[in-house]
Design an enzyme around this catalytic site. Sequence first.
Site, PDB file in Angstrom:
ATOM      1  N   GLU A  68       0.813  -1.233   0.000  1.00  0.00           N
ATOM      2  CA  GLU A  68       0.000   0.000   0.000  1.00  0.00           C
ATOM      3  C   GLU A  68       0.838   1.272   0.000  1.00  0.00           C
ATOM      4  OE1 GLU A  68      -3.762   2.070   2.404  1.00  0.00           O
ATOM      5  OE2 GLU A  68      -2.982   0.147   3.084  1.00  0.00           O
ATOM      6  N   LYS A  84      -8.610  -1.079   0.859  1.00  0.00           N
ATOM      7  CA  LYS A  84      -9.631  -1.609   1.762  1.00  0.00           C
ATOM      8  C   LYS A  84     -10.361  -2.685   0.998  1.00  0.00           C
ATOM      9  CE  LYS A  84      -9.431  -0.009   5.738  1.00  0.00           C
ATOM     10  NZ  LYS A  84      -8.283  -0.880   5.871  1.00  0.00           N
TER      11      LYS A  84
END
Length: 265
Positions: A68, A84
């Site tokens: 990420e 997410k």
Amino acid sequence: EYFNKVDRVLEHIHRGDIYEANFCQEFYADNTIINPLETYNKLNKISSAPFATYLKLEDKYLLSASPERYIKKRDDLVISQPIKGTAKRSDIKNEDEQIKHKLSLDEKERSENIMIVDLVRNDLSKTAQKGSVEVKELCEIYTYKQVHQMVSTVVSKLKKNVTPVELIKTTFPMGSMTGAPKISAMKIIEELEETKRGLYSGAIGYFAPNGDLDFNVVIRSILYNSSNKYVSYSVGGAITAKSNPINEYEECLIKAKAMRTVLEN
């Protein structure tokens, strides 16, 4: 204990204190010696993560296979890519495609991603030129060696005279690791999580001499204190109104798989 705590997060959500909280737990081993560089290489052979980091600060090590990006700045362009939504991979091609497709349509995973996208838009707007905050990708599925992830990309144009440090100050800690609204979520997870996160869920990256920067999110990472012989990794997931504690626990185990495999040989 994990289920009880998730139920308490859900109580806060149903009461309207928050919409979402990223609730984490630590797995650890005392009195353990590892070879940090060897462990890092094994971890990244399994994961091939785009934001991998090997960091040594005296007797403390970070062995990270982070997928990420927290925030990147190139000239006046700012990019944030919150993750997410997670699903495991399958070795069978058709089944793997089905899992990927199912993740892309998953209402619960999409809602938790969109809530964080909204939070990131709000964070970036504090330093952005008027009308320049834009969602370039919403709930795109990115495939990594271990997992499929739902990733969104939010961009903005930076106002004149905003320093790189101001950009970090107005966006840290990242919404994907806290929740929404950010401050309320942070208070709740501070109260409920068993251990302090430390470097986990923080960020590592660089500032270039011209003011550009690129930072990751410290997830999928092993922390090692060679003096205390303490090895740990933390994993978490977004709790929303539709969360099922058993599914959340299973998601934690999916995220922990690469680190567990490496440490347990």
